[in-house]
Write a protein that holds these residues in place. Structure first.
Motif, PDB file in Angstrom:
ATOM      1  N   GLN A  38      47.258  31.402  38.911  1.00 46.57           N
ATOM      2  CA  GLN A  38      47.337  31.193  40.353  1.00 46.57           C
ATOM      3  C   GLN A  38      46.912  32.460  41.076  1.00 46.57           C
ATOM      4  N   GLY A  41      47.602  32.688  47.517  1.00 46.92           N
ATOM      5  CA  GLY A  41      47.274  31.702  48.534  1.00 46.92           C
ATOM      6  C   GLY A  41      46.542  30.474  48.025  1.00 46.92           C
ATOM      7  N   LYS A  42      46.425  30.319  46.708  1.00 45.79           N
ATOM      8  CA  LYS A  42      45.695  29.188  46.119  1.00 45.79           C
ATOM      9  C   LYS A  42      46.615  28.350  45.253  1.00 45.79           C
ATOM     10  N   GLY A  43      46.150  27.153  44.920  1.00 45.70           N
ATOM     11  CA  GLY A  43      46.899  26.321  44.002  1.00 45.70           C
ATOM     12  C   GLY A  43      46.695  26.767  42.574  1.00 45.70           C
TER      13      GLY A  43
END
Lengths: 112, 112
Positions: A38, A41-43
């Motif tokens: 990960q 700020g991302k999946g």
């Protein structure tokens, strides 16, 4: 109770300095163990699935291994672009819904 | 290939306001769908999962609800947001009968 514990919480490496991340688990019948990457700020991005003790999977500088109690994510000669949080998750054998139980993650920083 | 879309990417909402987050999956039929929440410094926690249209299961009691009006659409809602609803919300999908889950890019919700 099904549980996943990852260590260390944070890891700082110099570029090229190999190391391992640990994922210890307690689950009522393991259906699968998963590693995700990960970025901030991302999946989570799927990396590996391991199903049984002794199994190993590799992808570029990453290698995941599995025993009956824990999994290791080995990082060989890491590069700065390997910096991310690595998440471990398990799926219990009793689950037919795909529910994943996650650890807290290990945040890896690789310095050039 | 399969893709998952989640929006908006960020959201700032006042306490007491309603919420609607949407997630859609392309390239697959009859997926299992999931909503997870990731609080700061904590692992991902499963909130809801769905194995079919109109079929929703809740994992934890809370101020949120979920709906699946179409096969590849999953919506997370609230009638009145609380400060404690702040967090990073992730939608995920998996193939029925498979173990791997694939995540969207997430929505950062801040309740003020």
């Amino acid at each position: 109770e099904d549980q996943v514990t990852q260590s260390p919480e944070a890891l700082r490496l110099q570029e090229g300095e190999s190391s391992s991340l640990n994922c210890s688990y307690t689950v009522s019948g393991l259906r699968g163990l998963f590693w995700y990457r990960q970025d901030p700020g991302k999946g989570p991005e799927f990396l590996f699935t391991l199903y049984s003790a002794g199994e190993e999977k590799e992808k570029e500088r990453l290698k995941a291994t599995l025993t009956k109690k824990e999994s290791f994510l080995h990082i060989t000669a890491p590069k700065p672009e390997d910096s991310a949080t690595y998440l471990c998750a398990v799926q219990a054998g009793s689950s037919n819904t795909g529910k994943l139980i996650f650890g807290q993650g290990t945040t890896l920083q690789v310095k050039p | 290939s399969q893709t998952i879309h989640q929006w908006p990417a960020t959201l700032v909402q006042p306490v007491g306001s309603p919420l609607s987050l949407e997630c859609t999956v392309e390239g697959t039929s009859n997926p299992n769908l999931y909503w997870y929440r990731q609080a700061a410094g904590r692992g991902l926690q499963l909130l809801f999962y769905s194995v079919g249209i109109g079929q929703i299961s809740s994992e934890v009691p809370q101020n949120l609800s979920a709906s699946r009006p179409q096969d590849r659409q999953f919506i997370l809602s609230s009638k009145k947001l609380l400060l404690s609803d702040s967090g990073f919300y992730l939608c995920a999908w998996s193939v029925m009968g498979s173990t791997e889950a694939f995540f969207g890019q997430g929505t950062r919700l801040t309740v003020v």
